[in-house]
Design a protein around this motif. Structure first.
Motif, mmCIF file in Angstrom:
data_model
loop_
_atom_site.group_PDB
_atom_site.id
_atom_site.type_symbol
_atom_site.label_atom_id
_atom_site.label_comp_id
_atom_site.label_asym_id
_atom_site.label_seq_id
_atom_site.Cartn_x
_atom_site.Cartn_y
_atom_site.Cartn_z
ATOM 1 N N GLU A 54 0.827 -1.203 0.000
ATOM 2 C CA GLU A 54 0.000 0.000 0.000
ATOM 3 C C GLU A 54 0.867 1.261 0.000
ATOM 4 N N GLN A 55 1.947 1.243 0.769
ATOM 5 C CA GLN A 55 2.859 2.389 0.786
ATOM 6 C C GLN A 55 3.485 2.599 -0.584
ATOM 7 N N LEU A 56 3.833 1.517 -1.251
ATOM 8 C CA LEU A 56 4.416 1.603 -2.588
ATOM 9 C C LEU A 56 3.424 2.204 -3.572
ATOM 10 N N TRP A 57 2.177 1.730 -3.551
ATOM 11 C CA TRP A 57 1.150 2.272 -4.440
ATOM 12 C C TRP A 57 0.927 3.761 -4.156
ATOM 13 N N ALA A 58 0.905 4.131 -2.904
ATOM 14 C CA ALA A 58 0.681 5.531 -2.541
ATOM 15 C C ALA A 58 1.818 6.412 -3.047
#
Length: 65
Positions: A54-58
């Motif tokens: 999720e951090q990567l996508w954000a």
């Protein structure tokens, strides 16, 4: 995957991804995981994986702006 096996990993991954999007309670999540695997604590690494994804996508979406 080594701790849980492929089948259980995929089940836990899908379940956690779904409930994290729904903001389910930690108590509810833990109860369900205990029904899926012998030690719910083995699922912590799967939960971490989802967090980092999720951090990567954000961060990627911010870069595209």
């Amino acid at each position: 995957i080594e701790k849980l096996g492929v089948e259980f990993f995929e089940t836990v991954y899908s379940y956690l991804k779904q409930v994290r999007q729904q903001n389910a309670s930690e108590v509810e999540i833990r109860r369900r995981l205990e029904k899926l695997v012998s030690r719910a604590s083995d699922c912590f690494e799967v939960d971490q994986l989802l967090y980092f994804e999720e951090q990567l996508w954000a961060s990627e979406s911010r870069l595209q702006l």
